[in-house]
Design an enzyme around this catalytic site. Sequence first.
Site, mmCIF file in Angstrom:
data_model
loop_
_atom_site.group_PDB
_atom_site.id
_atom_site.type_symbol
_atom_site.label_atom_id
_atom_site.label_comp_id
_atom_site.label_asym_id
_atom_site.label_seq_id
_atom_site.Cartn_x
_atom_site.Cartn_y
_atom_site.Cartn_z
ATOM 1 N N GLU A 174 -4.202 33.846 34.147
ATOM 2 C CA GLU A 174 -3.260 32.653 33.743
ATOM 3 C C GLU A 174 -3.532 31.279 34.564
ATOM 4 O OE1 GLU A 174 0.219 35.834 32.456
ATOM 5 O OE2 GLU A 174 0.546 34.744 34.274
ATOM 6 N N PHE A 278 -2.585 27.635 29.354
ATOM 7 C CA PHE A 278 -3.758 28.331 29.251
ATOM 8 C C PHE A 278 -3.512 29.979 29.571
ATOM 9 C CE2 PHE A 278 -6.858 29.975 32.532
ATOM 10 C CZ PHE A 278 -7.977 29.840 31.714
ATOM 11 N N ASP A 365 -17.182 1.786 13.533
ATOM 12 C CA ASP A 365 -16.298 2.538 12.723
ATOM 13 C C ASP A 365 -16.388 1.787 11.201
ATOM 14 O OD1 ASP A 365 -14.481 4.368 11.159
ATOM 15 O OD2 ASP A 365 -12.892 3.804 12.685
ATOM 16 N N ARG A 441 -2.912 8.728 14.509
ATOM 17 C CA ARG A 441 -3.816 7.801 13.910
ATOM 18 C C ARG A 441 -4.387 8.328 12.486
ATOM 19 N NH1 ARG A 441 -9.786 4.852 14.907
ATOM 20 N NH2 ARG A 441 -9.000 2.733 14.606
ATOM 21 N N LYS A 474 -22.470 5.918 19.420
ATOM 22 C CA LYS A 474 -20.950 5.763 20.070
ATOM 23 C C LYS A 474 -20.035 6.959 19.505
ATOM 24 C CE LYS A 474 -16.971 2.683 20.692
ATOM 25 N NZ LYS A 474 -16.405 1.085 20.039
ATOM 26 N N TRP A 475 -19.718 7.884 20.664
ATOM 27 C CA TRP A 475 -19.032 9.152 20.413
ATOM 28 C C TRP A 475 -17.516 8.913 20.707
ATOM 29 C CZ3 TRP A 475 -21.677 14.152 19.802
ATOM 30 C CH2 TRP A 475 -20.627 15.147 19.742
ATOM 31 N N GLY A 527 -10.817 3.615 23.626
ATOM 32 C CA GLY A 527 -11.148 3.125 25.000
ATOM 33 C C GLY A 527 -11.421 4.196 25.804
ATOM 34 N N ASP A 532 -14.447 10.911 32.238
ATOM 35 C CA ASP A 532 -14.620 11.853 33.275
ATOM 36 C C ASP A 532 -15.885 12.232 33.604
ATOM 37 O OD1 ASP A 532 -15.221 13.984 31.348
ATOM 38 O OD2 ASP A 532 -12.757 13.858 30.850
ATOM 39 N N ASP A 546 -9.994 -0.085 25.539
ATOM 40 C CA ASP A 546 -9.910 -1.053 24.372
ATOM 41 C C ASP A 546 -9.422 -2.559 24.458
ATOM 42 O OD1 ASP A 546 -11.447 0.073 22.292
ATOM 43 O OD2 ASP A 546 -9.638 0.850 21.275
ATOM 44 N N GLU A 612 -22.529 -22.483 22.882
ATOM 45 C CA GLU A 612 -21.923 -21.248 23.329
ATOM 46 C C GLU A 612 -23.065 -20.305 23.105
ATOM 47 O OE1 GLU A 612 -17.179 -20.992 22.351
ATOM 48 O OE2 GLU A 612 -18.684 -21.289 20.445
#
Length: 730
Positions: A174, A278, A365, A441, A474-475, A527, A532, A546, A612
């Site tokens: 647990e 959990f 995307d 989303r 890009k994942w 974003g 981690d 983002d 620019e």
Amino acid sequence: MSVIIEEKFIILNTKNTTYQMAVNENNYLAHLYYGARLDDSVALERGKLNYHSGATLAYDGKSRELSPDVCPLEYSAYGSGDFRTTPLKARFADGSSVCDLRFESAKLLNKKPVLRGLPALHDEGKVSQTVEVCLKDKIYDLRVYLLYTVFEEQDVISRSVRVENHTGEEIILESVLSACLDNYEDEYDFISFTGRPHFERFLQRTSLGDFRLVTESRRGASGHQANPFVIFCSRGCDEKAGECYGASLVYSGNFTASLEKTQIGTSRFVMGINPENFAFILKNGEVFQAPEVIHSYSRSGFSKLSHNYHNVIRQHLFRGKYALAERPILINNWEATYFNFTAEKLLAIAKQAQKIGADTFVLDDGWFKGRNGDASSLGDWFVDEEKLGCKLSDLISDVNALGMRFGLWFEPECVSENSDLYRAHPEWVLNAPSRPGMLGRKQWVLDMANGDVVDAIFGMMSDILDNNNIEYVKWDFNRYLTDVYSTALPANRQGEAHHRYVLGVYDLLERITTRYPNLLIEGCASGGGRFDCGMLYYSPQYWTSDNTDPMNRLDIQYGTSFCYPVISMGAHVTASPNHVTRRDTPIKTRSNVAMAGTYGFELDLTTLSDDEITTLAEETRFYKNHSELIRLGDYYRITKNDGRYIGWQFVSKDKKTSLAVLVQKITNINYKPIIQKFEGLIPDMQYRVTVDGECREQLYSGTALMEIGIGIRTIKYEADSTRVEIEAVN
Ligand code: DGJ
């Protein structure tokens, strides 16, 4: 010696730290010390002095001092006298959850074992020392193995936990936290990195009182709101002075980290998979491996602590071709076109990007079957040639002909309701029986706990990657987990779904990185929602946020830098006014802020003026000239983040080359001038200083630059920024 096992003591030494534990008279594995390096004899002596600790009611054993209620322990289980947060809770077949862990054995391994199915620090084949300690329940044959690996040079000790069930029957785990660190002191501040989408990893500092401070995620991903990296430190600790402990969990799902003060004025820190939601069934003979925690300690403030994390992440977490190598300079089409593009438009952007020195074009995307908005098509990973106006391979050839690499966006873990994949396999999404479920989303989360789903997504992705010259992926992952129920698991195993989801994601990432060893994966989760150490093991860079407004990025990148090296932070020059905040920011500041990251571009370059374009080309050249320093150098935060301006500095490992950037946060008129001190230089070395390309006539000693500093007159108004180059002359 980095590890000593002697009599009843176990001592782990890194270059500047010592960690010490001992088996006490009650056969508990007691924690004795984690702090500044002690020489071996002092460490043993200190161990003996600390052998008894605390004093309260005796719940067990020979003396009150050894009571599990107060004794500092390396690990403990629920139900047998330790009333602090216990890292382990196991429910046995008889329904009881009382467990009493005592020391069994300790052995030295001259390698770091692989943690099955989980990302973890690696020792690159070099011999690192690991201690494996076995604790066992007094009654049932439940064994808990604690693994400690010493990364001597980086002042890091990593730790993980393996539970083995030999009770002869099925048990339910647990809670299996990965770290438990008891400290004699309780006068600490707890620092966590919290936020929300577009405002990730804001530093929060709270003093520990008579309570427990917690930071955690229940979202299925580590999330925007909390980060699995925390610090606890002495009250006055700052960048340069004070004691601080860091802990970073190498895991991307639900987690918890907490610091509590005990009744006797000591403290306990724990960290691991969040026990909420959990419950993991372990049959007789089965093993559960909990993720790793990366610990580090600094007695000289946060700078040193961050350096330890940056070094160990670069050298022992990142893998593959891009671990330490120069990263591509990307042009990403997302903020340039969103879903609205053709191959012709993309190529026009790529041509401009080539002029400014970008070397990789990333198609974000919207490239797959019918994807013209966020309401459809996720899961149908087939090229939309009609929309592109050509084959994907033709577009890639054209981009390659410019001398540029090609990258592609995927969101492998999600599926749109309006997709062929969902129509064919509605049972492949996380959703509880008889409930409508919740779109986020406009998409479902695929059940990554189901091996068939992982196989199917791997099949579709490899089809694209096998047949096209794609060198970067890009994942992305754009929602949190709700309705967590896996049809691949029986009813009594649904408490495993969250963790098995994360294992499935890691499995897919491992299969992709093994099959395409030269592919660079950049992680992303709306974003920086899953930034981690777990994800960084597979994707050595991560889209930081983002929120691409450089002025907001200052805070986001500042917080992120406490654990994660700048080379892991995806950062791009974007349009002004910014698409998120509508704020105007000078091109130079947009560029300076993106340079404290992987550097790249994300705007419609076809709309820029020639001036620019020339400026951006110069900026890219500047970045390239300094990319090794930025990538591999030591990073210092040279101002607090509460003032009128913010600054950071990169210093090469030989301390001869340095680059600092200062950005004005609020307009500053009729106020004292900025005199900026620097860090990490050689005191008696002479340095040449160049501010925004203007070389100062006089030379400065390292001491002068570090103790007196130099006047900076080049920034004054909000969003002004300046660069200081420092170069040794002898
Ligand atoms: C969220 C990411 O953070 C963005 O950069 C972009 O890739 C979009 N998803 C695409 O849907």
